[in-house]
Design an enzyme around this catalytic site. Structure first.
Site: not given
Ligand code: UDP
Length: 320
Positions: A11, A36, A76, A95, A117, A149, A153
């Site tokens: 998105f 995606g 991203l 990932t 990101a 998560y 990050k």
């Protein structure tokens, strides 16, 4: 300029790609379509030869060439959405950590500028509202997979900062706060497309918890504006920026607004978090960014109100 967007069929990535192409830039995207969607790529094909795409994972050998080709990389590609993260913790960690490590290692060779990101999830359950880029990060126990998560990050951020400090790699980190807009789909738990779809299907709208938790929803065009300007701003290199809106709304107010705009007779029901996610799930009570830093750096000033966002998004869903 030549841009590479990893996760470019998502998105945010596909909207960024289209905006850059409209401004006569060259764009290449790589996406394995795990979250995606190919239909996000289709309209971009009109911009060939300025546009090219690769349906590959970021672990594919082709990534090295693509990074060499680019002047600027937007990274991203990631496992996103709380529902996906809770249901696929191994893939999330793989990932998000190994993928970013690879992108940074490849960018290092030719010192390519890379924008990474990150997410408002990294603030965890901190109550230091509004969240500033230098605020403490507060997580729950590792037995609760939601935090995987945020932790993945955070590792990405540490890695990127380490490459900047030790290798002079020009990196910029951005933390996205609940980015929304017409092309977003609700498959991975995102609340606005989910509520709109529920309302258009005749309800009920299902609010998790008691609905008093709050969020600030940023419109995709405002976010893409910020990304483009961060990429071109020398002062942004080596820094972390929040990108979001400061208009706070509770989730029950959000449900009421959507009901009002679609059908005031719809019912709103409440579902315990444990039924919606997993046992022991912890939600953030409030999440509000400080946008002082990015406003000073690039003049960021999000212009879309929640009402405008909802109207545009509802109008889009009605065309589907
Ligand atoms: N939420 C909800 N119903 C849904 C999806 C989400 O009530 O169908 C709630 C969710 O528990 C959270 C908020 O809406 O408090 C925002 O959820 P989302 O997954 O969009 O983003 P988050 O802020 O959790 O990353």
């Amino acid at each position: 300029m030549r841009y590479l967007i990893t996760g470019g069929a998502g998105f945010i990535g596909s909207t960024l790609a289209e905006t850059l192409l409209k401004k006569n830039q060259e764009v290449c995207i790589i996406d394995d379509l795990s979250t995606g969607r190919f239909e996000n790529i289709l309209p971009l094909k009109l911009y060939a030869p300025h546009f090219s795409y690769h349906i590959e994972s970021i672990f594919s050998p082709v990534l090295a060439e693509l990074i060499d080709y680019a002047d600027v990389v937007f990274h991203l590609a990631a496992a996103v959405g709380v529902r996906l993260v809770v249901s696929h913790p191994v893939e999330t960690l793989e990932t998000n950590i190994r993928g970013t490590e690879r992108v940074l290692a490849l960018a290092r060779k030719k010192k390519k500028k890379i924008l990474i990101a990150s997410t408002s999830e990294v603030y965890g359950k901190s109550d230091q509202i509004p969240y500033r880029e230098d605020s403490d990060l507060v997580f729950g126990p590792t037995t609760n997979s939601r935090w995987s998560y945020a932790c993945s990050k955070v590792i990405d951020e540490f890695l990127a900062l380490a490459y900047y400090r030790k290798e002079q790699l020009p990196i910029v980190i951005f933390r996205l706060f609940n980015t929304v807009g017409p092309k977003q789909v609700g498959n991975y738990g995102m609340v606005i497309p989910t509520f709109i779809q529920q309302a258009l299907n005749g309800g009920p709208i299902i609010v998790y918890g008691d609905g008093s938790q709050t969020r600030c929803f940023a419109y995709i065009d405002d976010v893409v504006w910020a990304l483009r300007h961060l990429a071109n701003e020398e002062k942004a290199v080596g820094e972390i920026f929040n990108i979001g809106s400061t208009e706070e709304t509770s989730i029950v107010q959000l449900a009421q607004k959507i009901r009002q705009k679609i059908d005031p007779n719809l019912s709103i029901v409440f579902k315990p978090y444990e039924d919606a996610y997993e046992k022991g799930f912890e939600d953030m009570k409030r999440r509000i960014p400080s946008i002082d830093k990015i406003s000073h750096c690039i003049g960021y000033n999000p212009v879309h109100s929640l009402d405008q966002i909802l109207e545009k998004t509802i109008a889009h869903f009605k065309t589907l």
